[in-house]
Write an enzyme that holds these catalytic residues in place. Sequence first.
Site, PDB file in Angstrom:
ATOM      1  N   CYS A 210      -2.836  35.581  50.914  1.00 27.58           N
ATOM      2  CA  CYS A 210      -4.407  35.073  50.796  1.00 27.58           C
ATOM      3  C   CYS A 210      -5.297  35.793  51.638  1.00 27.58           C
ATOM      4  O   CYS A 210      -4.650  35.988  52.915  1.00 27.58           O
ATOM      5  CB  CYS A 210      -4.519  33.632  50.726  1.00 27.58           C
TER       6      CYS A 210
ATOM      7  N   ARG B 147      -2.772  41.118  50.355  1.00 27.47           N
ATOM      8  CA  ARG B 147      -2.410  39.660  50.760  1.00 27.47           C
ATOM      9  C   ARG B 147      -2.352  38.547  49.622  1.00 27.47           C
ATOM     10  O   ARG B 147      -1.860  37.568  49.892  1.00 27.47           O
ATOM     11  CB  ARG B 147      -3.402  39.225  52.002  1.00 27.47           C
TER      12      ARG B 147
ATOM     13  N   TRP C   7      -3.113  33.947  46.728  1.00 25.87           N
ATOM     14  CA  TRP C   7      -1.700  33.876  46.305  1.00 25.87           C
ATOM     15  C   TRP C   7      -1.142  32.481  46.135  1.00 25.87           C
ATOM     16  O   TRP C   7      -1.176  31.632  47.100  1.00 25.87           O
ATOM     17  CB  TRP C   7      -0.804  34.734  47.368  1.00 25.87           C
TER      18      TRP C   7
ATOM     19  N   ASN D 282      -6.718  29.581  53.754  1.00 24.16           N
ATOM     20  CA  ASN D 282      -5.403  30.208  53.652  1.00 24.16           C
ATOM     21  C   ASN D 282      -4.453  28.962  54.436  1.00 24.16           C
ATOM     22  O   ASN D 282      -4.757  28.534  55.007  1.00 24.16           O
ATOM     23  CB  ASN D 282      -5.145  31.349  54.379  1.00 24.16           C
ATOM     24  N   GLY D 283      -3.135  29.189  53.645  1.00 23.32           N
ATOM     25  CA  GLY D 283      -2.303  28.067  54.498  1.00 23.32           C
ATOM     26  C   GLY D 283      -1.924  26.951  53.388  1.00 23.32           C
ATOM     27  O   GLY D 283      -2.349  27.022  52.448  1.00 23.32           O
TER      28      GLY D 283
ATOM     29  N   GLU E 123      18.632  47.042  51.701  1.00 23.98           N
ATOM     30  CA  GLU E 123      17.117  47.325  51.861  1.00 23.98           C
ATOM     31  C   GLU E 123      16.741  48.373  50.532  1.00 23.98           C
ATOM     32  O   GLU E 123      15.760  47.911  50.046  1.00 23.98           O
ATOM     33  CB  GLU E 123      16.935  48.119  53.017  1.00 23.98           C
TER      34      GLU E 123
ATOM     35  N   LYS F 281      14.054  47.125  47.912  1.00 24.17           N
ATOM     36  CA  LYS F 281      12.785  47.967  47.535  1.00 24.17           C
ATOM     37  C   LYS F 281      12.660  48.114  45.935  1.00 24.17           C
ATOM     38  O   LYS F 281      11.704  47.948  45.535  1.00 24.17           O
ATOM     39  CB  LYS F 281      13.147  49.110  48.172  1.00 24.17           C
TER      40      LYS F 281
ATOM     41  N   GLU G  65      11.923  44.812  44.130  1.00 24.58           N
ATOM     42  CA  GLU G  65      10.559  44.241  44.220  1.00 24.58           C
ATOM     43  C   GLU G  65       9.553  45.118  43.584  1.00 24.58           C
ATOM     44  O   GLU G  65       8.398  44.529  43.236  1.00 24.58           O
ATOM     45  CB  GLU G  65      10.282  43.820  45.801  1.00 24.58           C
TER      46      GLU G  65
ATOM     47  N   HIS H 294      35.932  42.457  44.642  1.00 23.24           N
ATOM     48  CA  HIS H 294      36.300  40.855  44.913  1.00 23.24           C
ATOM     49  C   HIS H 294      35.459  40.275  43.611  1.00 23.24           C
ATOM     50  O   HIS H 294      35.159  38.872  43.798  1.00 23.24           O
ATOM     51  CB  HIS H 294      36.077  40.384  46.327  1.00 23.24           C
TER      52      HIS H 294
ATOM     53  N   LYS I  62       1.473  40.669  50.931  1.00 20.82           N
ATOM     54  CA  LYS I  62       2.048  41.137  52.253  1.00 20.82           C
ATOM     55  C   LYS I  62       1.735  39.848  53.107  1.00 20.82           C
ATOM     56  O   LYS I  62       0.851  38.803  52.940  1.00 20.82           O
ATOM     57  CB  LYS I  62       1.061  42.143  52.658  1.00 20.82           C
TER      58      LYS I  62
HETATM   59  C1  F6R Z   1       9.766  43.709  51.563  1.00 16.40           C
HETATM   60  C2  F6R Z   1       8.922  43.264  52.542  1.00 16.40           C
HETATM   61  C3  F6R Z   1       9.283  41.896  52.874  1.00 16.40           C
HETATM   62  C4  F6R Z   1       9.039  41.608  54.587  1.00 16.40           C
HETATM   63  C5  F6R Z   1       9.071  40.201  55.149  1.00 16.40           C
HETATM   64  C6  F6R Z   1       8.916  39.943  56.503  1.00 16.40           C
HETATM   65  O1  F6R Z   1       9.449  45.086  51.318  1.00 16.40           O
HETATM   66  O2  F6R Z   1       7.723  43.593  52.730  1.00 16.40           O
HETATM   67  O3  F6R Z   1      10.548  41.429  52.629  1.00 16.40           O
HETATM   68  O4  F6R Z   1       9.632  42.544  55.170  1.00 16.40           O
HETATM   69  O5  F6R Z   1       8.354  39.491  54.246  1.00 16.40           O
HETATM   70  O6  F6R Z   1       7.666  40.214  56.797  1.00 16.40           O
HETATM   71  P1  F6R Z   1       7.251  40.784  58.303  1.00 16.40           P
HETATM   72  O7  F6R Z   1       7.804  41.811  58.770  1.00 16.40           O
HETATM   73  O8  F6R Z   1       5.839  40.668  58.313  1.00 16.40           O
HETATM   74  O9  F6R Z   1       7.649  39.553  59.220  1.00 16.40           O
END
Ligand code: F6R
Length: 604
Positions: free
Chosen positions: A2, A27, A75, A101-102, A477, A481, A484, A500, A599
């Site tokens: 948010c 966000r 969000w 937020n929160g 990873e 990527k 997502e 397995h 984010k």
């Molecule tokens: C995936 C991604 C998330 C962050 C995770 C941790 O592309 O961005 O998996 O890596 O939410 O976020 P930070 O690094 O901000 O603690």
Amino acid sequence: MCGIVGYIGAREAQDILIDGLKRLEYRGYDSCGIAVLSPDGQIIVSKKEGRISNLEAELRDEHLPGTIGIGHTRWATHGKPSDENAHPHGDSSGATVLIQNGTVENYNELKEALRLKGHSFLSETDTEVLAHLVEDEFDNGAATLIEATRAALKRVRGAYALCILHEKEPDRLVAARSGAPLLLGVGDGEYFVSSDAASIIPYTRRVLYLNDEELLEITRDGFTKTNLDGAPLESTISEVTWSAEEAEKGGYETFMLKEIFEQPAALRRTLSSVIDPKTGELCVEGKPLTAELLRSLTDISIVSCGTALHAGMVGTYVHTDWASEFRYRRPKLNPRRMVLAISQSGETYDTLGSIRVAKEAGAPVLGIINVRESTIARESDHVLYTQAGPEIGVASTKAYTSQIAVMYAFTLYLARVRGEISDDDYEAFMRELLAVPDVIERVLADVEPIKQVAERVYDARSSFYLGRGFNFPSALEGALKNKEISYMHCEGYAAGEMKHGPIALIQARFPVFAICTKGSTYEKMVTNIEQVGARNGYIVAIATEGDDHIKTISDEVITVPEVREELSPLVNAIPLQLLAYYIARIRGCDIDKPRNLAKSVTVE
Ligand code: F6R
């Protein structure tokens, strides 16, 4: 999660709020809204489900006049995305209007108590309860907005960052923080409240970061900072070092693509800022990281989430832990067990919770953080900053490689201080680490083969990513990527695990991305590839330039220059990021704002 903006000054608030929300949209982006206090003293709210463009369309023929206002991009936590659940929320009379937020953990209990007093609610959100709580405190005798806010917040359990407007106090904003980030941008006769410096850097670089349980009362002439009991607090203004251009797309079609291409520069900046080139010393902020402390360590636990967890896993010599599990397992911690917290945002709730558990137990905490002055950076004992610059794309790219680079710099330093590496080996490794940005530049110079592979696999429903050793985290990873941003179902596996169980899914044309660059696990990876090939799986190998054998057993090969095995995750990350990117692009996905994500994950 948010985004919050607030403005008080001489300019039209609506324009600043919409501009700020666009910069914060990464966000959270399921609904948004603004409230402006008009010159006749009325608060006018406009809010809409969906993206900020929807709100802009709604406001196309209507301008909300006024120079004080608040805005929010959401969000969803409590209640689905809808016009009703979008912020701002008001009290019964509409005199108190706020954004938050929160998560208010005791919101049900508070809502029931307010209902018994005759309050009724229009939304399913915890935020609306806060607006009514402020109103209730006016009913209980509070004389001013700041007083009512303080009393209301004392009844709240959970995390919040909020900003409030009140019709009866038309010349001020009140803002407060506990557990969710909030800052004040200090301009010339104007102030900006925000959850993230990204929204205010076009207007001012001067910033005051709030700590937990701090409130601000802001007028055009100044601000006062107090705690929940009303005691005045000192304010320290910092300068934001990121430039406005860094938070713009700069000609790229998305932030993610720009950030993928920024990796050589981000790594060069990061490496030159964490290691002093003259002395070889680590440039740590916070408390000094003494040789004595480093020699005394018996163990290091890494806590992080998502992509940052994978960055931590590359350092497999230590114990990596899901921050969301670590904090509840209450592992045995002591001053000789260091906790290394890796986070781009420095706000991830689970990682923050883990370092608090660690600190309580007396364990030293080292943060590897991208956002300066973020909560984890401030609460860590020692900090090594990644210098990736603002990462706006929701899928982490340049922060990931920068985190790995810092971890290597730290590991090498640790090994040298503890006498576990010879000077020659240290220097050779360091030289190769510093050369990685050049290698990555070469990979980025020709993305055509990666685009072509994406065209051949983009319509698969499912896929596997396989790797071993240092590149097992690369497989995780790569899969994260892709899933997502393209919504393809992708699973990352340690390649040896295939037989397995997961191999049961392999059939004709099932894509398997195999990370098979030269190194100690190369032959084992080749065997795993053969096993997939025998079942007609469609093999896409990430291999070392000049490896002719791999071409004979794979359907597609993407090559990368050879680097020392330990450094290969840094280089291999690039084709994996680009593959995910181009697959998502062909599938028509909204790459910078993937479904359901946001984010900076500031909720549990
Ligand atoms: C995936 C991604 C998330 C962050 C995770 C941790 O592309 O961005 O998996 O890596 O939410 O976020 P930070 O690094 O901000 O603690």
